[in-house]
Design a protein around this motif. Structure first.
Motif, PDB file in Angstrom:
ATOM      1  N   GLN A  88     -35.308  -3.285   2.259  1.00  0.00           N
ATOM      2  CA  GLN A  88     -35.247  -2.855   3.689  1.00  0.00           C
ATOM      3  C   GLN A  88     -36.145  -3.927   4.431  1.00  0.00           C
ATOM      4  O   GLN A  88     -36.100  -4.032   5.595  1.00  0.00           O
ATOM      5  CB  GLN A  88     -36.067  -1.448   3.369  1.00  0.00           C
ATOM      6  CG  GLN A  88     -36.434  -0.957   4.877  1.00  0.00           C
ATOM      7  CD  GLN A  88     -35.014  -0.693   5.715  1.00  0.00           C
ATOM      8  OE1 GLN A  88     -34.255  -0.285   4.890  1.00  0.00           O
ATOM      9  NE2 GLN A  88     -35.143  -0.713   6.953  1.00  0.00           N
ATOM     10  N   ILE A  89     -36.937  -4.782   3.833  1.00  0.00           N
ATOM     11  CA  ILE A  89     -37.979  -5.422   4.359  1.00  0.00           C
ATOM     12  C   ILE A  89     -37.124  -6.642   5.028  1.00  0.00           C
ATOM     13  O   ILE A  89     -37.160  -6.791   6.119  1.00  0.00           O
ATOM     14  CB  ILE A  89     -38.706  -6.338   3.317  1.00  0.00           C
ATOM     15  CG1 ILE A  89     -39.968  -5.360   3.082  1.00  0.00           C
ATOM     16  CG2 ILE A  89     -39.737  -7.383   4.093  1.00  0.00           C
ATOM     17  CD1 ILE A  89     -40.861  -6.055   1.928  1.00  0.00           C
ATOM     18  N   THR A  92     -34.934  -5.213   8.235  1.00  0.00           N
ATOM     19  CA  THR A  92     -35.643  -5.292   9.052  1.00  0.00           C
ATOM     20  C   THR A  92     -36.033  -6.374   9.713  1.00  0.00           C
ATOM     21  O   THR A  92     -35.978  -6.566  11.074  1.00  0.00           O
ATOM     22  CB  THR A  92     -36.797  -4.256   8.646  1.00  0.00           C
ATOM     23  OG1 THR A  92     -36.301  -3.143   8.423  1.00  0.00           O
ATOM     24  CG2 THR A  92     -37.712  -4.171  10.045  1.00  0.00           C
ATOM     25  N   ASP A  93     -36.420  -7.227   8.996  1.00  0.00           N
ATOM     26  CA  ASP A  93     -37.186  -8.584   9.557  1.00  0.00           C
ATOM     27  C   ASP A  93     -36.099  -9.633  10.104  1.00  0.00           C
ATOM     28  O   ASP A  93     -36.356 -10.169  11.127  1.00  0.00           O
ATOM     29  CB  ASP A  93     -38.030  -9.090   8.420  1.00  0.00           C
ATOM     30  CG  ASP A  93     -39.284  -8.479   8.363  1.00  0.00           C
ATOM     31  OD1 ASP A  93     -39.434  -7.223   9.084  1.00  0.00           O
ATOM     32  OD2 ASP A  93     -40.238  -8.734   7.690  1.00  0.00           O
ATOM     33  N   GLN A 130     -44.932 -10.963   2.889  1.00  0.00           N
ATOM     34  CA  GLN A 130     -43.786 -10.445   2.467  1.00  0.00           C
ATOM     35  C   GLN A 130     -43.178 -10.957   1.398  1.00  0.00           C
ATOM     36  O   GLN A 130     -42.653 -10.251   0.143  1.00  0.00           O
ATOM     37  CB  GLN A 130     -42.655 -10.409   3.627  1.00  0.00           C
ATOM     38  CG  GLN A 130     -43.092  -9.720   4.803  1.00  0.00           C
ATOM     39  CD  GLN A 130     -43.242  -8.166   4.832  1.00  0.00           C
ATOM     40  OE1 GLN A 130     -43.644  -7.816   3.817  1.00  0.00           O
ATOM     41  NE2 GLN A 130     -43.003  -7.630   5.707  1.00  0.00           N
ATOM     42  N   THR A 203     -48.397  -4.190   5.151  1.00  0.00           N
ATOM     43  CA  THR A 203     -47.498  -4.552   6.258  1.00  0.00           C
ATOM     44  C   THR A 203     -48.314  -5.766   7.112  1.00  0.00           C
ATOM     45  O   THR A 203     -49.448  -6.067   6.828  1.00  0.00           O
ATOM     46  CB  THR A 203     -47.706  -3.381   7.154  1.00  0.00           C
ATOM     47  OG1 THR A 203     -48.983  -3.046   7.639  1.00  0.00           O
ATOM     48  CG2 THR A 203     -46.964  -2.197   6.609  1.00  0.00           C
TER      49      THR A 203
END
Length: 245
Positions: A88-89, A92-93, A130, A203
């Protein structure tokens, strides 16, 4: 004497532990990843030059995240929930960075571009947060899988030691190695417990505090657990040798 089942599980545990070493290497590499960001721009910098430099930084991060996507997908020891969270990181990014780059390329003043370019770093923290987070979760899950495999192996080895017809000193040495194996696995389990859960909520908004503190603690826990597992693998080798593998 060892049974075929014991030998097969020993080989499986060794293979998993080897993959753990690779995951730990990736964690260390992530922690050492250069954190290059768009450099402060002198007043003589043109808008076009700034846009080009910021585009380069965006594309570098997108390439890194896409490489991470492949690593996450190929990591065999990740739990389904952790794999989903890590992917998901990336999902999304990558589009968010693409959108930010489009904004930068449409900026009409240096001040606008400078402000938007800062978001490449502060809004994403790809290299300092991240990637270390992703690799840390992968390594922690690999430790957990290896702990479980070694604990199962220890139970089989215990049965083999009890059934073995060995000289008393040799049997005692095997039992002592088994006791140490159990202790090392327990220590690894204690070190790694909660590491993935501590990393996943981090985050960019929490960088540097409290993110850095959590990252450092997680990396130390992984190093500690891997040291314990190195000792556990040595115990397995010792026991199998004493049993006459």
């Amino acid at each position: 004497m060892t049974t075929p089942r014991t030998v097969r599980l020993a080989l499986a545990a060794t293979t998993i532990a080897a993959s753990l070493t690779a995951a730990g290497t990736m964690t260390a590499a992530a922690a050492a990843t250069p954190t290059t960001s768009p450099k402060p721009t002198p007043s003589t910098t043109t808008l076009a030059a700034l846009k080009a430099r910021c585009n380069t930084e965006v594309q570098r991060r997108i390439a890194s995240l896409n490489a991470d996507r492949g690593f996450i997908q190929q990591a065999t020891n990740l739990t389904d929930a952790d794999r989903t969270a890590l992917l998901q990181i990336v999902t999304t990014d990558v589009p968010a960075l693409t959108a930010l780059d489009a904004t930068i390329q449409s900026d009409t003043t240096l001040d606008q571009a400078r402000s938007d370019c800062r978001q490449i770093v502060t809004g994403f923290r790809v290299y300092v947060l991240q990637e270390p987070k992703m690799h840390g979760v992968i390594a922690a899950d690999a430790v957990t899988v290896t702990d479980s495999s070694l604990r199962k192996l220890a139970a089989l080895l215990a049965a083999d030691i009890n059934a073995a017809n060995l000289p008393p000193a040799q049997k005692q040495a095997a039992q002592e190695a088994l006791d140490d194996l159990y202790a090392k696995v327990a220590a690894s389990e204690a070190a790694i417990g909660g590491v993935s859960a501590s990393l996943l909520p981090l985050t960019p908004a929490g960088y540097p505090a409290p993110d850095v503190t959590v990252l450092k603690a997680a990396q130390q826990s992984i190093r500690t657990a891997r040291t314990d597992l190195d000792g556990a693998r040595h115990d397995v080798d010792t026991i199998l040798h004493l049993l006459g593998r």
